[in-house]
Design a protein around this motif. Structure first.
Motif: not given
Length: 315
Positions: A180-193
């Motif tokens: 799930e994390t890889l997909k978010a990073i690949e799509q540029g949609s990863a957010t952090t807290k």
């Protein structure tokens, strides 16, 4: 959308489960970093890490640095041209390593951060009687397990499961979280807290002989949680003493009996097939244990070959 070129870093079996999922999901793993071979066992033969075994079996490019700051290693790492690094159960990375890839370096940790930062999160969650745990992915920074959280995923801890069983379930959950994390990073949609700091954060200290020893003055439930939290490895232990002899014994499986009694704490009470230890609010019934120089066995197997006097006790 940026095509990922991944360097994976990890050492034990837990990391293999995650790496295998990444490969099966067709991500491009351009290199694997694992611990140097260590002498093990009686013959002190060099033992490969679980991750090395997997990397060799799957023809993955493998690096085994002893010093992560060494120039030759840094050059090899750079030449892999990765844009992302994934770390699972490895070791603390120097800044020059975690800063190298363009998309950063993230770690999978087997707890719900910020709780249980450190070396043994699965064990301590059970030892402390937690009813839930989980996994967290976060971008690495210069401290241990403190970086900005990408995602976390939670599961319930069964009141009777041991660390070995929970390890398997968290490996599966961790695999899903990493994908799930890889997909978010690949799509540029990863957010952090950012992790919140508090004095109530619980720590997953490194396990050692001292914190694996059973304190029989504690409550039945606390002792039970210690035993299952350390089973099957490294195992809770204590001393058995009887008839001027003393043995260091590992206990792998037990059961709690809550009832009033008048036995002294630590007394060993045996029938032909059962053994229980008197504790403050009941008994700990021992189901599976190991005496020095013997194999792991059930209590009834042990009691076939050994008998204890009424003065036998644990400490």
């Amino acid at each position: 959308m940026e095509k990922l070129r991944i360097v994976f870093m990890g050492t034990p079996e837990f990391a293999v489960g995650i790496l295998d999922t990444i490969i099966k999901e067709n991500y491009n793993v351009v290199g694997v970093i694992t611990a140097a071979d260590k002498p093990a066992g009686r013959g002190q033969k060099l033992k490969y890490s679980a991750v090395k075994e997997y990397a060799l079996a799957n023809n993955l490019t493998l690096l085994q640095p002893t010093n992560l700051k060494e120039q030759s290693f840094l050059e090899q790492l750079k030449s892999l041209n990765a844009n992302l690094q994934v770390v699972v159960a490895f070791r603390m990375l120097p800044k020059v390593v975690w800063e190298m890839p363009k998309l950063g370096t993230f770690n999978l940790h087997a707890s719900l951060l910020p709780n249980y930062r450190g070396a043994a999160p699965i064990n301590w969650a059970i030892i402390n009687g937690e009813i839930k745990t989980g996994v967290t992915t976060f971008f690495i920074d210069d401290k241990i397990d403190t970086g900005a959280i990408i995602l976390s995923s939670e599961i319930a801890i069964d009141p009777n499961e041991n660390a070995g069983h929970l390890y398997g379930r968290l490996m599966h959950l961790g695999s899903e979280a990493v994908i799930e994390t890889l997909k978010a990073i690949e799509q540029g949609s990863a957010t952090t807290k950012v992790q919140t700091e508090s004095t109530e954060i619980k720590t997953a200290y490194k396990l050692n002989k001292e914190n694996c020893k059973i304190d029989w003055t504690k409550s039945a439930l606390e002792i039970y949680d210690l035993i299952r939290g350390l089973s099957p490895y490294p195992a809770a232990w204590c001393y058995f003493s009887d008839k001027n002899e003393e043995w260091s014994v590992k206990i792998y499986e037990a059961k709690v009996i809550i009832e009033e009694h008048s036995f002294p704490i630590g007394n060993i009470i045996c029938t032909k097939k059962e053994m229980k230890i008197a504790v403050e609010n009941g008994y700990i019934q021992i189901l599976n244990l190991q005496f020095p120089g013997k194999k792991k066995m059930t209590t009834s197997e042990l009691l076939n070959g050994i008998s204890f006097s009424e003065l036998a006790k644990v400490h």
